[in-house]
Design a protein around this motif. Sequence first.
Motif, PDB file in Angstrom:
ATOM      1  N   GLY A  33      86.181 -66.925  -1.495  1.00 39.42           N
ATOM      2  CA  GLY A  33      86.131 -65.609  -2.130  1.00 39.42           C
ATOM      3  C   GLY A  33      87.054 -64.623  -1.440  1.00 39.42           C
ATOM      4  O   GLY A  33      87.915 -63.991  -2.063  1.00 39.42           O
ATOM      5  N   PHE A  34      86.904 -64.494  -0.124  1.00 43.03           N
ATOM      6  CA  PHE A  34      87.731 -63.549   0.624  1.00 43.03           C
ATOM      7  C   PHE A  34      89.178 -64.048   0.701  1.00 43.03           C
ATOM      8  O   PHE A  34      90.118 -63.259   0.689  1.00 43.03           O
TER       9      PHE A  34
ATOM     10  N   ALA B 241      90.867 -63.093  -2.356  1.00 44.11           N
ATOM     11  CA  ALA B 241      91.160 -61.661  -2.382  1.00 44.11           C
ATOM     12  C   ALA B 241      92.534 -61.377  -1.767  1.00 44.11           C
ATOM     13  O   ALA B 241      93.211 -60.424  -2.156  1.00 44.11           O
ATOM     14  N   PHE B 242      92.952 -62.213  -0.829  1.00 45.79           N
ATOM     15  CA  PHE B 242      94.256 -62.026  -0.187  1.00 45.79           C
ATOM     16  C   PHE B 242      95.425 -62.327  -1.129  1.00 45.79           C
ATOM     17  O   PHE B 242      96.574 -62.068  -0.782  1.00 45.79           O
TER      18      PHE B 242
ATOM     19  N   GLY C 140      96.151 -60.713  -3.472  1.00 46.43           N
ATOM     20  CA  GLY C 140      96.785 -59.406  -3.653  1.00 46.43           C
ATOM     21  C   GLY C 140      97.970 -59.235  -2.718  1.00 46.43           C
ATOM     22  O   GLY C 140      99.011 -58.688  -3.096  1.00 46.43           O
ATOM     23  N   PHE C 141      97.833 -59.692  -1.493  1.00 45.17           N
ATOM     24  CA  PHE C 141      98.928 -59.590  -0.527  1.00 45.17           C
ATOM     25  C   PHE C 141     100.014 -60.631  -0.801  1.00 45.17           C
ATOM     26  O   PHE C 141     101.208 -60.342  -0.719  1.00 45.17           O
TER      27      PHE C 141
ATOM     28  N   ILE D  86     100.812 -61.737  -3.604  1.00 48.30           N
ATOM     29  CA  ILE D  86     101.583 -61.303  -4.781  1.00 48.30           C
ATOM     30  C   ILE D  86     102.820 -60.549  -4.306  1.00 48.30           C
ATOM     31  O   ILE D  86     103.911 -60.694  -4.852  1.00 48.30           O
TER      32      ILE D  86
ATOM     33  N   ALA E 152      98.234 -56.184  -7.655  1.00 50.32           N
ATOM     34  CA  ALA E 152      97.939 -56.563  -6.273  1.00 50.32           C
ATOM     35  C   ALA E 152      96.803 -55.704  -5.708  1.00 50.32           C
ATOM     36  O   ALA E 152      95.919 -56.197  -5.018  1.00 50.32           O
ATOM     37  N   LEU E 153      96.821 -54.412  -6.052  1.00 50.31           N
ATOM     38  CA  LEU E 153      95.828 -53.491  -5.507  1.00 50.31           C
ATOM     39  C   LEU E 153      94.414 -53.783  -6.006  1.00 50.31           C
ATOM     40  O   LEU E 153      93.454 -53.724  -5.248  1.00 50.31           O
TER      41      LEU E 153
ATOM     42  N   PRO F  48      91.592 -57.678  -5.004  1.00 46.25           N
ATOM     43  CA  PRO F  48      90.427 -57.969  -4.158  1.00 46.25           C
ATOM     44  C   PRO F  48      89.109 -57.546  -4.802  1.00 46.25           C
ATOM     45  O   PRO F  48      88.105 -58.263  -4.691  1.00 46.25           O
TER      46      PRO F  48
ATOM     47  N   CYS G 206      87.971 -59.993  -7.364  1.00 48.97           N
ATOM     48  CA  CYS G 206      87.408 -61.195  -6.727  1.00 48.97           C
ATOM     49  C   CYS G 206      85.973 -60.952  -6.287  1.00 48.97           C
ATOM     50  O   CYS G 206      85.104 -61.807  -6.452  1.00 48.97           O
TER      51      CYS G 206
ATOM     52  N   PHE H 239      86.282 -56.601   1.695  1.00 45.96           N
ATOM     53  CA  PHE H 239      87.047 -56.599   0.438  1.00 45.96           C
ATOM     54  C   PHE H 239      87.606 -55.193   0.202  1.00 45.96           C
ATOM     55  O   PHE H 239      88.758 -55.017  -0.209  1.00 45.96           O
TER      56      PHE H 239
ATOM     57  N   LEU I 264      90.377 -54.451   2.659  1.00 47.74           N
ATOM     58  CA  LEU I 264      91.601 -55.144   2.230  1.00 47.74           C
ATOM     59  C   LEU I 264      92.302 -54.346   1.119  1.00 47.74           C
ATOM     60  O   LEU I 264      93.534 -54.211   1.112  1.00 47.74           O
TER      61      LEU I 264
ATOM     62  N   LEU J 271      95.968 -52.758   1.276  1.00 45.97           N
ATOM     63  CA  LEU J 271      97.019 -52.980   0.273  1.00 45.97           C
ATOM     64  C   LEU J 271      97.550 -51.644  -0.259  1.00 45.97           C
ATOM     65  O   LEU J 271      98.747 -51.489  -0.490  1.00 45.97           O
TER      66      LEU J 271
END
Lengths: 500, 70
Positions: free
Chosen positions: A78-79, A82-83, A85-86, A88, A275-276, A279, A282, B42, B45, B49
Amino acid sequence: MTALLFALAIYVLALGTIGIVSNRKSKKTSADFFVASRGLGSFVMLMTMFATTMSAFSLLGVPQSGYLDGMGMLAGIGFGDAFIGFWIFLFGYRIWKAGRANGFITPTEFYRHRFNSDFVGICYMVNAFIFVFPFIGIQTIGGGNALAVATNGLITKEMAMIITVAVIIVYTILGGIKASAWADTMQSCIMVVSCLVVFVLSATYFKDGGFASATNQVIAAGNESLLTLPGPKGLWNWKYMVSYALMGGMSAPLWPQVFSRYYMNKNSASMKKMALLWPLMCLVLFLPMVLVGVWGTVIMPGVSNPDQILPLIVTKLFPPFVGAFIIVGIFAALMSTAASQLVALSTMVSRDIYLKYIDKNADDRKQILVGRISIIVIGCATLILGLKPPAIISTMASWVFTGNMTLVPMTLAALYWKGTTKAGAIASSIVTFVLNVGFLSGLIPKTLAFGFMTWVPSLLVGTIVLIVVSKLTKPLDSTLVDTYFNRIWKDEKNRLALRK
Amino acid sequence: MTPWLIALTVIFFIGFPFFAWKTYLPLVFGIPAWVIYVCVMFGILTLFLYLFKIKYWDKLDDSVDVDEEG
């Protein structure tokens, strides 16, 4: 039952309508059919990326993991997801710019051009087909099982699989990637709402209602190990968790269906918004699904098919019309991924095989025709694979994440290291691929991974090979390297300097 | 990269085992505290971002020279 059949009929009708509308709005060019004319905005991009990445695994596999191994999945994949986004930014942004500058439509075209090598492109294609093709088959099997469970066998597993594949083929043939992206938007909305509805309604099953009551009964039933790490069987130890999280984040962004979506962004703003928000999307999906799986140990203890725990809970607890909506949500998850994969593979057949090796002068009409025929052929092949699955199919589908890690060293080097050579990229991808398959098939003992997932040593060795071979072999043509690093990518900094 | 963001990430990796391993207590609305902690991550993060976007990504020039021969 009537409610479910009615909901499915509406859902299928909606997909068909999307296919017809996108067909009417089509510009009849290959760029439109395969990459939506590079014109998708932020909302559609976020939704299509989300639906494409979150497969049937998210609504069937995640609750199963909660049921069997507890909450670790949230912190693990899951986490890690979420990454994305980075990632991307790290992968997607430069790939988007390269695609726009050079008119790329498939991932293969990027690798082939960046390394001036047909063989590097072939390496990508082989990897994509080996790992993605069985994954589509598994999606249809998942859909068949879920519908058979939800209808108590009224619709057989085989019939459900045929319906699933037929619907996907029809709307993707009609509208290409645009239909797939618009359908994904609808499907993402259904998935997210389904997750939240299941989350809230499952808690009301418990005495006194509410999340606290639900979790307390899990503890009272002696299942408190599901709420702790590393879980009842010790699966989620820190090495497994870290390697799973990294894999979730790095592997999915390089799937062909995700890679080609980078090209579809209308502008960088749509990519940034995607991207923002990634997370949070998710979190909305993984937290409810894992908790429902954990609560499922009290709602339906000892089920023989825990991968079906969500449909079983839904049919047991929820009012028919709500249950019908959730089952549609499961279908949305698997159909969106399978459709995107189908279009991605057929695009590669049309552009990377037909246009490249069979008819170099094929016009847009021919390319789209080959793409459509490929959708039918690959779709039918995956259906056959699903109907008579060889023993190896589920194994190979489970390799999809690990297998895709093969591409990470080569891609990072292509995007960020001027000194990468053609030989370095080829050697790295072959070595990483062979090691990955060796570990996964058991030919190489897993003890050599020292408790981490097997992609970790494969990736490390592949990276070392890439660096060493690149240092020892002939550099790429400096004009080509300049094109990327001094025009398409490095230009950014030059222009910034000029502005100042 | 903003230093305090890196510090947040480090704090997460240091702090996570203290929250996560071998205990589900305390429960917050029926959700183990370490799960709440992961949920907060989350959010962090997302914040990471956002700051990355405004401090670095937005400052890049997004225009692309299209290769006519491409």
